[in-house]
Design an enzyme around this catalytic site. Structure first.
Site, short mmCIF file in Angstrom:
data_model
loop_
_atom_site.label_atom_id
_atom_site.label_comp_id
_atom_site.label_asym_id
_atom_site.label_seq_id
_atom_site.Cartn_x
_atom_site.Cartn_y
_atom_site.Cartn_z
N SER A 154 0.83 -1.20 0.00
CA SER A 154 0.00 0.00 0.00
C SER A 154 0.86 1.25 0.00
O SER A 154 2.00 1.25 0.47
CB SER A 154 -0.91 0.01 1.22
OG SER A 154 -0.14 0.32 2.36
N LYS A 155 0.29 2.28 -0.54
CA LYS A 155 0.97 3.57 -0.62
C LYS A 155 1.31 4.06 0.79
O LYS A 155 2.38 4.59 1.05
CB LYS A 155 0.02 4.55 -1.32
CG LYS A 155 0.51 5.94 -1.34
CD LYS A 155 0.65 6.43 -2.75
CE LYS A 155 1.55 7.63 -2.72
NZ LYS A 155 1.91 8.18 -3.92
N ARG A 156 0.36 3.83 1.72
CA ARG A 156 0.53 4.32 3.09
C ARG A 156 1.77 3.68 3.74
O ARG A 156 2.57 4.35 4.36
CB ARG A 156 -0.73 4.00 3.90
CG ARG A 156 -0.83 4.72 5.21
CD ARG A 156 -2.16 4.40 5.89
NE ARG A 156 -2.46 2.96 5.92
CZ ARG A 156 -1.92 2.11 6.79
NH1 ARG A 156 -1.09 2.52 7.70
NH2 ARG A 156 -2.24 0.82 6.74
N VAL A 157 1.92 2.35 3.55
CA VAL A 157 3.03 1.66 4.21
C VAL A 157 4.29 1.68 3.35
O VAL A 157 5.39 1.84 3.86
CB VAL A 157 2.63 0.18 4.52
CG1 VAL A 157 3.77 -0.58 5.16
CG2 VAL A 157 1.39 0.15 5.39
N GLY B 226 4.94 3.62 0.48
CA GLY B 226 5.30 4.87 -0.18
C GLY B 226 5.53 4.71 -1.67
O GLY B 226 4.78 4.05 -2.37
#
Ligand code: GLU
Length: 502
Positions: A273-276, A278
């Site tokens: 994921s983008k959140r984890v 980047g």
């Protein structure tokens, strides 16, 4: 004649059975973020399936989330797919020849279809405020119940509705989901899947209070309008599929064939994921960091699929000839950058040198590049590509070619130039520069070997002083290539400077 099952276009049947209808698949990204590697992988499987079946691959932008959709994300998605070589036959292409497929251009059309559901008694306007819905959720949470809409809008009386309207409330349109039914379909990858409708969260909103259709409704309308035959998408959409099938039924349509692709995980088995993760999930970061699109495509394709001949390395067009949707694995796909690097190194070494050299330009100093011809650049890149994992390493690997004042580190001075034979070698090489066939790397190397024979010095003792003088290192590209690319003037000045350190 063999019997062809429309649900299973395996490689065998595709070869022998005529297809009843042309296959139409699509990727439908939402431009609420940059192109994620997971979306690229799903796009790739759709593209390969279209290639394999001589079908049509379509790009559609699901851009109804007006708050989060951005034009720059659209551009990033289009550019990323183009970079990977995943080209669509129908879809948006800014400034390009294709018709735009964007949901925002069809807002009125969704409302027309929604009206059919209202007229048939399959959808109703519900007037709860966001606060009332939040309170319902909270109540259910406190009572340890599954959070769902309790279908209270079904029982609104005409008086209540008139009062809500007078208050100025804006209703949302809800699609009626009868809890007492099962939704079952055959998934091309996961086999039979069944949901009880009671698990689907109650009557679902299909048009928001601002008049914009929500994903689950718009996607069904679009897939019907575009005559999509196969929906290949991430398995995070499985419960959406159950809801969508109910919508197809309510609209009197047969649903497409569904295939839910396993999601990608990192090596610790966390969802990518983008959140984890980047920028590691952003396709364009791989382009910027010197990855070859051929490597990305090969790596992503083989994560969940192996061609029937078991090969690991294949091009996009080869994959398009061999791809078999039924052979996609159900297990999660693990994204391991080390393995991607292995693929990348392979493509840096094996793609045509002219292609790699051209791509390398972006990673080199533009001013320095001006001093070298395309042929010289190819020699430079060719001389180091064996050792590269990504093109971003090329600057460090080739900087000695471009250096004006090469600094030889102390350990190389002590270890190599301190050897009593070093001076002899450099002296002899300087004396013989006139014999060098500049531009011919094999010829240049042959001159060094001949010199070695004349002074009875060979191996490391012969090569290392020259290497150290030319590149400040004892290991690196082929010596003949270094000589031939640097040319007489640079070689002379570098040998002289090294002599002074002996
Ligand atoms: N916009 C959805 C997504 O990006 C599309 C899902 C689908 O293919 O239906 O996940």
């Amino acid at each position: 004649m063999r019997k062809c099952s429309p649900l299973s276009y395996s490689a065998f049947f595709l070869r022998w059975c005529p297809l009843p209808n042309k296959i139409r698949v699509r990727i439908a990204p939402s431009p609420t973020g940059t192109l994620h590697v997971g979306t690229a992988r799903t796009a790739l499987y759709n593209y390969l399936y279209a290639q394999r079946t001589k079908g049509t691959f379509i790009l559609r932008l699901e851009d109804t989330d007006e708050e989060r959709s951005r034009e720059e994300y659209t551009q990033d998605i289009l550019d990323g797919l183009h970079w990977l070589g995943i080209h669509w036959e129908e879809g948006p292409d800014i400034g390009g020849p294709y018709p735009p497929y964007r949901q925002t251009e069809k807002i009125n059309h969704y409302m027309t279809i929604a009206q059919q559901l209202i007229d048939a008694g399959k959808a109703y306007w519900a007037y709860e405020t966001p606060e009332e819905l939040a309170a319902l959720k909270e109540e259910q949470r406190l009572a340890n119940q599954a959070v769902r809409y309790d279908n209270r809008g079904r029982n609104q009386t005409p008086e209540q509705i008139a009062a809500y309207k007078a208050e100025g409330r804006k209703p949302s349109l809800r699609f009626i989901i009868d809890d007492n039914q099962k939704v079952t379909w055959h998934d091309e990858i996961r086999g039979e899947i069944t949901f009880s409708a009671s698990e689907l969260g109650g009557d679902m909103i299909i048009v928001k209070s601002n008049g914009v259709a929500i994903y689950n409704f718009a996607v069904v309308v679009d897939d019907i309008d575009m005559e999509i035959t196969h929906v290949i998408r991430g398995e995070d959409h499985i419960s959406n599929t159950a809801k969508q099938i109910l919508l197809y039924q309510a609209l009197g349509q047969t649903h497409p064939i569904f295939a839910h692709v396993p999601l990608m995980q990192d090596i610790d088995r966390h969802k990518l994921s983008k959140r984890v993760h980047g920028e590691a999930v952003h396709v364009d970061s791989y382009r910027k960091n010197g990855y070859m699109p051929e490597a990305i495509v090969n790596y992503l394709a083989q994560m969940s699929w192996t061609p029937s001949d078991g090969r690991e390395l294949f091009s996009l067009s080869e994959a398009g000839e061999m791809f078999d949707l039924n052979k996609l694995s159900k297990s999660a796909a693990v994204f391991d950058v080390q393995r991607l690097n292995w693929f990348n190194g392979h493509y840096i070494r094996s793609l045509p040198l002219s292609v790699v050299a051209d791509r390398a330009r972006a990673f080199l100093d533009q001013d320095q590049l001006k001093e070298f011809s395309t042929a010289q650049l190819e020699e430079i890149v060719g001389s180091v590509r064996e050792g590269l994992t990504t093109l971003s390493e090329i600057k460090a690997a080739t900087n000695f070619y471009f250096a004006q004042n090469l600094q030889i580190p102390q350990d190389v001075r002590d270890g190599v130039l301190g050897n009593p034979n070093a001076k002899k070698v450099l002296d002899k090489a300087l004396e013989n520069l006139g014999r060098m066939p500049w531009g011919d790397h094999k010829g240049c190397k042959a001159v060094i070997d001949a010199i070695g024979k004349e002074i009875s010095i060979k191996g490391k003792e012969l090569y290392w002083p020259i290497r150290a003088a030319l590149s400040a290192k004892t290991h690196g590209p082929d010596l003949g290539t270094m000589l031939s690319v640097l040319g007489e003037e640079q070689v002379r000045s570098r040998l002289e400077s090294a002599m002074n350190l002996c």
